[in-house]
Design a protein around this motif. Structure first.
Motif, PDB file in Angstrom:
ATOM      1  N   SER A  29       0.502  -4.273  -6.758  1.00 39.72           N
ATOM      2  CA  SER A  29       1.115  -5.556  -7.091  1.00 39.72           C
ATOM      3  C   SER A  29       2.615  -5.508  -6.805  1.00 39.72           C
ATOM      4  CB  SER A  29       0.897  -5.859  -8.569  1.00 39.72           C
ATOM      5  OG  SER A  29       1.684  -4.982  -9.343  1.00 39.72           O
ATOM      6  N   GLU A  61       0.860  -1.186   0.000  1.00 40.61           N
ATOM      7  CA  GLU A  61       0.000   0.000   0.000  1.00 40.61           C
ATOM      8  C   GLU A  61       0.897   1.236   0.000  1.00 40.61           C
ATOM      9  OE1 GLU A  61      -0.906   1.822   3.134  1.00 40.61           O
ATOM     10  OE2 GLU A  61       0.090   0.572   4.606  1.00 40.61           O
ATOM     11  N   GLN A  90      -5.613 -12.016  -4.389  1.00 41.20           N
ATOM     12  CA  GLN A  90      -6.958 -11.805  -4.907  1.00 41.20           C
ATOM     13  C   GLN A  90      -7.270 -10.315  -5.015  1.00 41.20           C
ATOM     14  OE1 GLN A  90      -9.113 -14.297  -6.050  1.00 41.20           O
ATOM     15  NE2 GLN A  90     -10.027 -12.412  -6.876  1.00 41.20           N
ATOM     16  N   ARG A  91      -6.910  -9.576  -3.987  1.00 43.70           N
ATOM     17  CA  ARG A  91      -7.168  -8.127  -4.014  1.00 43.70           C
ATOM     18  C   ARG A  91      -6.292  -7.444  -5.053  1.00 43.70           C
ATOM     19  NH1 ARG A  91      -7.921  -5.246   1.586  1.00 43.70           N
ATOM     20  NH2 ARG A  91      -8.986  -3.825   0.151  1.00 43.70           N
ATOM     21  N   VAL A  92      -5.087  -7.971  -5.271  1.00 48.16           N
ATOM     22  CA  VAL A  92      -4.238  -7.416  -6.322  1.00 48.16           C
ATOM     23  C   VAL A  92      -4.915  -7.630  -7.672  1.00 48.16           C
ATOM     24  CG1 VAL A  92      -2.020  -7.624  -7.510  1.00 48.16           C
ATOM     25  CG2 VAL A  92      -2.107  -7.694  -5.017  1.00 48.16           C
ATOM     26  N   ASP A 139      -2.094  -9.878  -0.724  1.00 51.30           N
ATOM     27  CA  ASP A 139      -3.340 -10.580  -0.997  1.00 51.30           C
ATOM     28  C   ASP A 139      -3.547 -10.665  -2.507  1.00 51.30           C
ATOM     29  OD1 ASP A 139      -5.947 -11.431  -1.325  1.00 51.30           O
ATOM     30  OD2 ASP A 139      -6.689 -10.363   0.451  1.00 51.30           O
ATOM     31  N   ASN A 148      -7.991  -7.908  -8.228  1.00 54.29           N
ATOM     32  CA  ASN A 148      -9.158  -7.024  -8.328  1.00 54.29           C
ATOM     33  C   ASN A 148      -8.762  -5.555  -8.483  1.00 54.29           C
ATOM     34  OD1 ASN A 148     -10.568  -9.319  -7.887  1.00 54.29           O
ATOM     35  ND2 ASN A 148     -11.171  -8.843  -5.785  1.00 54.29           N
ATOM     36  N   GLY A 149      -7.450  -5.292  -8.428  1.00 55.89           N
ATOM     37  CA  GLY A 149      -6.993  -3.917  -8.559  1.00 55.89           C
ATOM     38  C   GLY A 149      -7.174  -3.104  -7.291  1.00 55.89           C
ATOM     39  N   GLU A 150      -7.310  -3.784  -6.147  1.00 55.27           N
ATOM     40  CA  GLU A 150      -7.499  -3.054  -4.893  1.00 55.27           C
ATOM     41  C   GLU A 150      -6.196  -2.880  -4.128  1.00 55.27           C
ATOM     42  OE1 GLU A 150     -11.840  -5.158  -4.149  1.00 55.27           O
ATOM     43  OE2 GLU A 150     -10.158  -5.606  -2.835  1.00 55.27           O
ATOM     44  N   MET A 151      -5.141  -3.529  -4.592  1.00 56.92           N
ATOM     45  CA  MET A 151      -3.895  -3.527  -3.840  1.00 56.92           C
ATOM     46  C   MET A 151      -2.737  -3.413  -4.819  1.00 56.92           C
ATOM     47  SD  MET A 151      -2.762  -6.513  -1.167  1.00 56.92           S
ATOM     48  CE  MET A 151      -3.458  -6.113   0.426  1.00 56.92           C
TER      49      MET A 151
END
Lengths: 269, 289
Positions: free
Chosen positions: A194, A145, A185-187, A183, A189-192
Motif C-alpha cells: 500500500s 512491489e 483492489q490488489r492492495v 492497483d 486484497n493484501g497482494e500489493m
C-alpha cells in the motif's frame, strides 16, 4: 533559470518515460516553457511516447558533440507550443554523455526554459548518473512491489550523495515519490504494497499515485502522453501530480478500490 | 565480512577528502593597523591519511602500495599524505630512502607533504625535499587500543591514526561512505540502501530509518532510533564491549567485533521490538529493552 527535474527509479519498466512525458506535457499546458530530454542513449523511447519519432533529425548526442546546435535538435510538440523534446541517440551508447557536454546543454536550456525534465535510463550507471547529476528536483517513480521500492531507496541514496548539489554542498535535491501502476483492489486484497507500506520505507513527499490503467498502454501506442487523456484515471492522476508539483494542494485520488454497483455485486456473488 | 558489499569495485570518493576539523584555534589576526585586510592568520586542523613505514625496503613498499592504489585509484588521487617514520627509527634501520619514496607516492598521484617521527637525519632529509616536519605535539601517534573504551575523547591525534588504519576499510565501499570526526557520529537523515556510514573511533547514532541494503559501522556502539533494516556492525576495531541498541530490529545482519548473526538467525520475538545486542562470553546475545 530553469528548474531541472530528473525522473528516475533505478528499476526499469516502472513508468519513468510515461511520467516524463506526462509531467512535461502537464507543465507546458500550464504555460511553462518546458523541454524534456531523453537520457536513455541507445534505447530511445521518449520520442515514441511523445509521438515525434518521425521528426527526429538531430539528437542530444549530436548537440553534445557539437555536430548540431540545440535549436536544430529540439523538436517542438505539435499539441502544445511550450513543449520541446530533445531525443536521445539510438546509435550511440551512454558513454557519449560527457559531464561537460550535458552541463553545457542544460545550462543553455536553462536560459530559455522554465523546466527541463530529464528522463533517466534505468540502472545506476553512467546514463542514470548523468541524468540526475545536475538536477534540482527528483521524481522517484516506484511501483508498489518490494524490488522497485528497494531500488528507489538506493537511488535516493545516490541522489543525496552523487549529485552536483551534494558535491557542492548546496541545498539538497528536492525528492518526490510517485507511485505508479497502483492497483487499489490488489492492495485491499493484501497482494500489493500500500501507499503507507511504501512510505514507511521511503518516507518521501508523495507527489501522486497513478493507478494501473489500460489508458497508459493505449496512450503509448498512440504516441500521445497519457495526461492528455482526461477521461482516464491515469490521465487525471498525472494532472493532479503536475498541480501538486507546482504547489497546489490537491487531495490524492484512486487510493481505494472502486465501489461496485449494487447489480454487479449481486451477480458476482 | 565487509567486503561482501556488491559495490566492491567502486572505491574511495568522499572518504578521501580532507575534512577541515571545525576547530579553529586562534582568532583571526586582523591587520587593522594599516587598515588593510589582505589576509587572516588562522589555525585549522585536518584529518589526513598517514603512511607508516615499517620496512625500509622501498621496493616492498612500492609493491604493496601499487596493489592498494590499483584497488582504489580515486581514493589516492591528489590525496595529501604524511609519512610516518617512527617505526623505522624503532627498528633501528637508519635512513629510509626518502627521495625515492616521495617520488613513488607522487607517481601514484598522492601529495606527500610532511614527515613525522623521524630522526634528526631523516628530518634534515625531509627538509631538503621541502617536506614539512610535523612535530609530535601536532600529530601524536596513538592507535586506539582495543581494551580502551571506544569513546575516546574527540582528539585530532586519534583521528590521524584512525585514518591510516580505517580509511582502507571504508574505501572498499560506496563513495557515499561518510567518515566521522573521531568520537561520535550523528546521522539525522535516512540511511538508504547501498549507503555506508562509518563512525571511526566512536559511537554512531541514527535518528532515522536504516534501509535494507544499508551498512552501519562503528568502532564503538551503534544506536538506531528508527527501524533498523540494514546491517549494523559495532566494535569494528575489535571492541568486545561495544553494543547495538535499536528501537525496531529488522536487521539483515548484526555484528559486534566480528561476531555476527544474520537475519535468519534472529528470533522472531526479537524482531520489530526495541532491543540491545551485545557479546556475552563471545556469544552474541539479543535482549529486549
Amino acid at each position: 533559470m530553469a528548474r531541472i527535474i530528473v525522473i528516475t527509479s533505478g528499476k526499469g519498466g516502472v513508468g519513468k518515460t510515461t511520467t516524463s512525458a506526462a509531467l512535461a506535457m502537464g507543465l507546458a499546458q500550464r504555460g511553462k516553457r518546458t523541454v524534456v530530454i531523453d537520457f536513455d542513449v541507445g534505447l530511445r523511447n521518449l520520442d515514441l511516447i511523445m509521438g515525434c519519432e518521425r521528426r527526429v533529425v538531430y539528437d542530444f548526442i549530436n548537440v553534445i558533440n557539437g555536430e548540431a546546435n540545440l535549436n536544430q535538435a529540439l523538436i517542438r510538440d505539435k499539441r502544445c507550443d511550450h513543449l520541446y523534446v530533445l531525443p536521445a541517440s539510438q546509435t550511440r551508447d551512454k558513454d557519449a554523455l560527457t559531464k561537460e557536454g550535458v552541463e553545457r546543454v542544460l545550462t543553455q536550456l536553462s536560459e530559455d526554459y522554465d523546466f527541463v525534465v530529464c528522463d533517466s535510463p534505468a540502472g545506476i550507471e553512467h546514463g542514470a548518473n548523468m541524468a540526475m547529476y545536475f538536477a534540482d528536483d527528483a521524481v522517484v517513480v516506484t511501483n508498489p512491489e518490494v524490488s522497485s521500492v528497494r531500488d528507489s531507496d538506493r537511488m535516493l541514496g545516490i541522489l543525496s550523495s552523487r549529485s552536483r548539489r551534494a558535491e557542492n554542498g548546496d541545498e539538497p535535491i528536492r525528492e518526490y515519490l510517485l507511485l505508479t501502476r497502483y492497483d487499489p483492489q490488489r492492495v485491499a486484497n493484501g497482494e500489493m504494497l500500500s501507499v503507507d507500506d511504501v512510505q514507511e520505507i521511503l518516507s518521501l513527499h508523495l507527489l501522486g499515485v497513478v493507478p494501473e490503467s489500460k489508458a497508459v498502454l493505449n496512450a503509448s501506442n498512440a504516441g500521445v502522453p497519457v495526461i492528455l487523456d482526461r477521461e482516464s484515471d491515469a490521465g487525471q492522476a498525472y494532472n493532479d501530480m503536475v498541480s501538486r508539483y507546482l504547489g497546489e494542494d490537491v487531495p490524492h485520488r484512486f487510493l481505494n478500490p472502486e465501489k461496485k454497483g449494487f447489480l454487479s455485486r449481486l451477480f458476482k456473488g | 565480512m565487509l567486503d561482501k558489499s556488491d559495490d566492491n569495485r567502486r572505491e574511495g570518493g568522499a572518504v578521501a577528502q580532507i575534512k577541515p576539523n571545525m576547530a579553529v584555534k586562534s582568532s583571526p589576526q586582523k591587520n587593522d593597523a594599516d587598515g588593510s585586510r589582505s589576509f587572516e592568520l588562522k589555525a585549522a586542523s585536518f584529518t589526513l591519511p598517514i603512511i607508516r613505514l615499517v620496512d625500509n625496503n622501498v621496493e616492498a613498499v612500492a609493491a604493496r602500495l601499487g596493489k592498494k592504489v590499483e584497488k582504489a585509484p580515486d581514493f589516492f588521487r591528489n590525496t595529501p599524505v604524511v609519512i610516518d617514520l617512527s617505526e623505522l627509527e624503532e627498528s633501528g634501520s637508519g635512513g629510509a630512502d626518502l627521495p625515492l619514496l616521495v617520488g613513488l607516492l607522487r607517481g601514484y598521484g598522492m601529495i606527500p607533504f610532511g614527515v613525522r617521527g623521524g630522526s634528526k637525519a631523516q628530518n634534515a632529509a625531509a627538509e631538503a625535499l621541502e617536506l614539512a616536519v610535523l612535530r609530535e605535539s601536532y600529530v601524536k601517534r596513538d592507535r586506539p587500543k582495543e581494551d580502551e573504551p571506544a569513546e575516546a575523547e574527540p582528539r585530532i591525534e586519534a583521528g590521524v591514526s584512525a585514518e591510516s588504519t580505517s580509511a582502507r576499510r571504508s574505501a572498499g565501499g560506496e563513495d557515499q561512505a561518510r567518515r566521522s570526526k573521531p568520537g561520535f557520529l550523528l546521522i539525522t537523515k535516512p540511511v538508504r540502501s547501498g549507503q555506508r556510514v562509518y563512525a571511526a573511533g566512536g559511537d554512531l547514532s541514527i535518528t532515522a530509518a536504516v534501509s535494507s541494503g544499508a551498512e552501519l559501522m562503528a568502532d564503538g556502539n551503534i544506536h538506531v532510533y528508527g527501524p533498523l533494516r540494514g546491517r549494523a556492525l559495532a566494535g569494528m576495531s575489535g571492541n568486545l564491549e561495544a553494543r547495538i541498541f535499536c528501537q525496531d530490529l529488522q536487521a539483515e545482519l548484526v555484528s559486534i567485533a566480528g561476531h555476527y548473526r544474520v537475519s535468519e538467525n534472529i528470533p522472531t520475538e526479537m524482531r520489530g521490538v526495541p532491543v540491545q545486542i551485545f557479546l556475552d562470553q563471545k556469544v552474541l546475545r539479543i535482549e529486549k529493552l
